[in-house]
Design a protein around this motif. Structure first.
Motif, short mmCIF file in Angstrom:
data_model
loop_
_atom_site.label_atom_id
_atom_site.label_comp_id
_atom_site.label_asym_id
_atom_site.label_seq_id
_atom_site.Cartn_x
_atom_site.Cartn_y
_atom_site.Cartn_z
N LEU A 25 52.62 7.72 75.21
CA LEU A 25 52.56 7.00 73.80
C LEU A 25 52.35 7.97 72.84
CD1 LEU A 25 49.90 4.12 73.67
CD2 LEU A 25 52.41 4.07 73.54
N ARG A 26 51.97 9.71 73.52
CA ARG A 26 52.11 10.98 72.29
C ARG A 26 53.41 11.57 72.46
NH1 ARG A 26 50.62 14.92 75.03
NH2 ARG A 26 50.33 16.23 73.12
N GLN A 27 54.62 10.74 73.39
CA GLN A 27 55.64 11.32 73.19
C GLN A 27 56.64 9.78 73.14
OE1 GLN A 27 56.98 15.64 73.26
NE2 GLN A 27 54.39 15.82 74.38
N PRO A 28 56.57 8.68 73.10
CA PRO A 28 57.81 8.38 73.90
C PRO A 28 59.03 8.05 73.46
CG PRO A 28 56.79 7.33 71.80
CD PRO A 28 55.66 8.84 72.04
N LEU A 29 59.99 8.74 72.37
CA LEU A 29 60.92 9.11 72.57
C LEU A 29 60.87 9.97 73.33
CD1 LEU A 29 61.39 8.67 68.61
CD2 LEU A 29 61.71 6.92 69.94
N ALA A 74 53.73 19.16 79.01
CA ALA A 74 53.50 19.15 77.82
C ALA A 74 51.98 19.10 77.64
CB ALA A 74 53.68 17.37 77.77
N GLN A 75 51.53 18.76 78.98
CA GLN A 75 49.97 19.06 79.01
C GLN A 75 49.73 20.29 78.27
OE1 GLN A 75 47.71 16.35 79.74
NE2 GLN A 75 50.12 16.04 79.40
N ARG A 76 50.75 21.35 77.91
CA ARG A 76 49.92 22.55 77.42
C ARG A 76 50.75 23.29 76.11
NH1 ARG A 76 53.24 23.88 82.46
NH2 ARG A 76 54.53 24.61 81.43
N GLY A 77 51.08 21.79 75.99
CA GLY A 77 51.71 21.71 74.23
C GLY A 77 53.10 22.20 73.61
N LEU A 78 54.31 21.85 75.39
CA LEU A 78 55.71 21.94 75.07
C LEU A 78 55.88 20.76 74.88
CD1 LEU A 78 55.63 24.81 78.19
CD2 LEU A 78 55.50 25.15 75.58
N PRO A 79 56.98 20.85 73.66
CA PRO A 79 57.71 19.45 73.74
C PRO A 79 58.44 19.16 75.53
CG PRO A 79 59.14 21.01 73.23
CD PRO A 79 57.52 21.87 73.72
N VAL A 80 58.72 17.42 74.80
CA VAL A 80 59.52 17.59 76.31
C VAL A 80 60.75 17.33 76.09
CG1 VAL A 80 60.06 15.25 77.71
CG2 VAL A 80 57.78 15.23 76.75
N ARG A 81 61.60 18.08 76.59
CA ARG A 81 62.41 18.50 76.62
C ARG A 81 64.16 18.30 77.43
NH1 ARG A 81 63.66 21.23 72.05
NH2 ARG A 81 62.07 22.54 71.44
N ILE A 241 62.28 0.24 79.64
CA ILE A 241 61.57 1.83 79.29
C ILE A 241 60.08 2.38 79.14
CG2 ILE A 241 62.55 4.09 77.80
CD1 ILE A 241 65.90 2.13 77.46
N PHE A 242 59.72 1.77 78.61
CA PHE A 242 58.25 2.10 78.18
C PHE A 242 57.35 1.65 79.65
CE2 PHE A 242 53.67 1.13 77.30
CZ PHE A 242 53.50 2.18 77.32
N LEU A 243 57.60 1.05 80.31
CA LEU A 243 56.68 0.67 81.92
C LEU A 243 57.72 1.96 82.43
CD1 LEU A 243 55.99 -3.38 81.43
CD2 LEU A 243 54.43 -1.13 81.42
N THR A 244 58.90 2.20 82.46
CA THR A 244 59.23 2.89 83.90
C THR A 244 58.48 4.12 83.26
OG1 THR A 244 61.22 1.09 83.85
CG2 THR A 244 61.26 3.61 84.97
#
Length: 264
Positions: A25-29, A74-81, A241-244
């Motif tokens: 939920l923090r970075q769903p997209l 993400a736990q270190r503050g990095l964006p999901v790429r 998609i969210f659940l997966t």
């Protein structure tokens, strides 16, 4: 520092599940884009003759590894790429790259063995059932006839049980190869041993995901009945998609909650 397996209570399994949902939920997209990108790549691979299916089976462990690396970042503050898919192959350690490639090949070969055994048990009738369901124009008596065949039941059970058992050694193996430098055989054994040592938490974790999926399915069915199939279909895709993606995100917390480092 040696890698050790934690002694965790059964309730930890539900914590891993909740952490996965919260983090997603923090970075769903961002997380959803990883899964959608994999689906797009899977479509391209299946279009390739002969080797496409094999490459897709090899890529499955890479999907879980990508989510593990993305969540760790993400736990270190990095964006999901999406670059996490390439990261394992950009490292300089050739031994780890070879080990990861071997792990992917083992996964593909083991999955093919399960599928071949299933075809041998049911004579291909389970595949006929899947084809009939995929066509969408199969008659109800045709589907009922296929469902009533014992061979179809045995073939389906073999595929489900075989896939479930295969997932256990591969559960933590990609991360153990990538992060800990373990060889494929050692990583597969370590994954099995870890799941056995935290079996109560892992069982609750697995049952929690099954229950959540079932509840989501029932809720969606109610919405379909109230809003109609068109509106329900609009909700189905993002919910799935969210659940997966939440499940794949939770793999990091299961890994971090299972293993720890201690002094030799």
């Amino acid at each position: 520092m040696a890698l050790t397996i934690r002694d965790v209570p059964a309730s930890q399994g539900l914590l891993w599940l909740r952490q996965g949902l919260t983090e997603c939920l923090r970075q769903p997209l961002g997380y959803a884009s990883l899964f959608v990108l994999f689906l797009f790549a899977a479509m391209l691979l299946t279009a390739l003759p002969l080797i496409g299916g094999l490459l897709l089976l090899m890529a499955v462990p890479l999907l879980s590894l990508a989510f593990l690396m993305a969540t760790a970042g993400a736990q270190r503050g990095l964006p999901v790429r999406a670059a996490v898919f390439l990261a394992p192959w950009q490292q300089r350690d050739m031994g780890r790259k070879r080990a990861l490639l071997s792990l992917c090949m083992l996964h593909a070969l083991a999955t093919l063995l399960i599928l071949v055994l299933g075809d041998w048990l049911d004579g291909g009738r389970f595949e006929d059932l899947l084809s009939a369901l995929a066509r969408g124009d199969a008659s109800v008596p045709e589907i009922q006839t296929l469902l009533g065949e014992p061979a179809v039941l045995f073939g389906g059970m073999e595929r489900m049980l075989g896939s479930a058992l295969l997932s256990l050694p591969f559960w933590h193996a990609p991360a153990l190869v990538q992060w800990e430098g373990q060889r494929p055989a050692q990583a597969l054994f370590s994954s099995l041993l870890a799941i056995w040592r935290v079996r109560a938490a892992f069982t609750l974790y697995s049952l929690g995901w099954l229950a959540l999926t079932a509840v989501a399915g029932m809720a969606l069915s109610l919405l379909l009945a109230v809003l109609g199939p068109t509106s329900g279909a609009v909700l189905l895709v993002p919910l799935a998609i969210f659940l997966t993606t939440s499940f794949y995100v939770s793999l990091f917390f299961a890994f971090a909650g299972t293993f720890s480092r201690s002094s030799d």
